[in-house]
Design a protein around this motif. Sequence first.
Motif, PDB file in Angstrom:
ATOM      1  N   THR A   3     -32.843   2.140 -39.043  1.00 46.78           N
ATOM      2  CA  THR A   3     -31.534   1.383 -39.759  1.00 46.78           C
ATOM      3  C   THR A   3     -31.749   1.523 -41.047  1.00 46.78           C
ATOM      4  O   THR A   3     -32.759   1.197 -41.720  1.00 46.78           O
ATOM      5  CB  THR A   3     -31.460   0.089 -39.107  1.00 46.78           C
ATOM      6  N   LEU A   4     -30.614   1.679 -41.835  1.00 40.23           N
ATOM      7  CA  LEU A   4     -30.590   1.237 -43.348  1.00 40.23           C
ATOM      8  C   LEU A   4     -29.650   0.063 -43.546  1.00 40.23           C
ATOM      9  O   LEU A   4     -28.650   0.004 -42.886  1.00 40.23           O
ATOM     10  CB  LEU A   4     -30.042   2.605 -44.064  1.00 40.23           C
ATOM     11  N   VAL A   5     -29.777  -0.469 -44.383  1.00 41.64           N
ATOM     12  CA  VAL A   5     -28.751  -1.657 -44.838  1.00 41.64           C
ATOM     13  C   VAL A   5     -28.372  -1.309 -46.497  1.00 41.64           C
ATOM     14  O   VAL A   5     -29.409  -1.061 -47.485  1.00 41.64           O
ATOM     15  CB  VAL A   5     -29.648  -2.917 -44.918  1.00 41.64           C
ATOM     16  N   ILE A   6     -27.079  -0.971 -46.378  1.00 37.30           N
ATOM     17  CA  ILE A   6     -26.502  -0.638 -47.754  1.00 37.30           C
ATOM     18  C   ILE A   6     -25.357  -1.635 -48.246  1.00 37.30           C
ATOM     19  O   ILE A   6     -24.597  -1.661 -47.234  1.00 37.30           O
ATOM     20  CB  ILE A   6     -26.029   0.751 -48.059  1.00 37.30           C
ATOM     21  N   ASP A   7     -25.359  -2.345 -49.148  1.00 34.02           N
ATOM     22  CA  ASP A   7     -24.253  -3.259 -49.354  1.00 34.02           C
ATOM     23  C   ASP A   7     -24.068  -4.319 -48.219  1.00 34.02           C
ATOM     24  O   ASP A   7     -22.815  -4.553 -48.046  1.00 34.02           O
ATOM     25  CB  ASP A   7     -22.971  -2.649 -49.818  1.00 34.02           C
ATOM     26  N   LYS A   8     -25.067  -4.676 -47.658  1.00 34.19           N
ATOM     27  CA  LYS A   8     -24.981  -5.732 -46.647  1.00 34.19           C
ATOM     28  C   LYS A   8     -24.482  -5.016 -45.490  1.00 34.19           C
ATOM     29  O   LYS A   8     -23.872  -5.790 -44.637  1.00 34.19           O
ATOM     30  CB  LYS A   8     -24.195  -6.852 -46.941  1.00 34.19           C
ATOM     31  N   LYS A   9     -24.384  -3.746 -45.142  1.00 33.41           N
ATOM     32  CA  LYS A   9     -23.772  -3.199 -44.058  1.00 33.41           C
ATOM     33  C   LYS A   9     -24.910  -2.306 -43.442  1.00 33.41           C
ATOM     34  O   LYS A   9     -25.799  -1.681 -44.222  1.00 33.41           O
ATOM     35  CB  LYS A   9     -22.652  -2.217 -44.475  1.00 33.41           C
ATOM     36  N   LYS A  10     -25.117  -2.423 -42.064  1.00 35.38           N
ATOM     37  CA  LYS A  10     -26.024  -1.822 -41.241  1.00 35.38           C
ATOM     38  C   LYS A  10     -25.706  -0.298 -41.044  1.00 35.38           C
ATOM     39  O   LYS A  10     -24.756  -0.337 -40.409  1.00 35.38           O
ATOM     40  CB  LYS A  10     -26.420  -2.330 -40.112  1.00 35.38           C
ATOM     41  N   PHE A  11     -26.343   0.560 -41.137  1.00 35.13           N
ATOM     42  CA  PHE A  11     -26.191   1.912 -40.794  1.00 35.13           C
ATOM     43  C   PHE A  11     -27.419   2.477 -39.807  1.00 35.13           C
ATOM     44  O   PHE A  11     -28.438   2.349 -40.318  1.00 35.13           O
ATOM     45  CB  PHE A  11     -25.845   2.989 -41.915  1.00 35.13           C
TER      46      PHE A  11
END
Length: 56
Positions: A3-11
């Motif tokens: 999982t990645l967190v970019i701009d408080k969004k999880k991908f």
Amino acid sequence: MGTLVIDKKKFVVIEEKKFEKLELLAAQKTASAKKLSLAEGKKLAYKLIDKWSQGK
């Protein structure tokens, strides 16, 4: 899978092969096109021709 967190969004990151399998399963679940009888098809064709001719 990660999982990645970019701009408080999880991908979610998954392998390409797994993604292709998911994509195939999703495509198979779509509704197939409705088959018309000859009479129904003819009626629809005339309706579409009338609609097209009015537009010109």
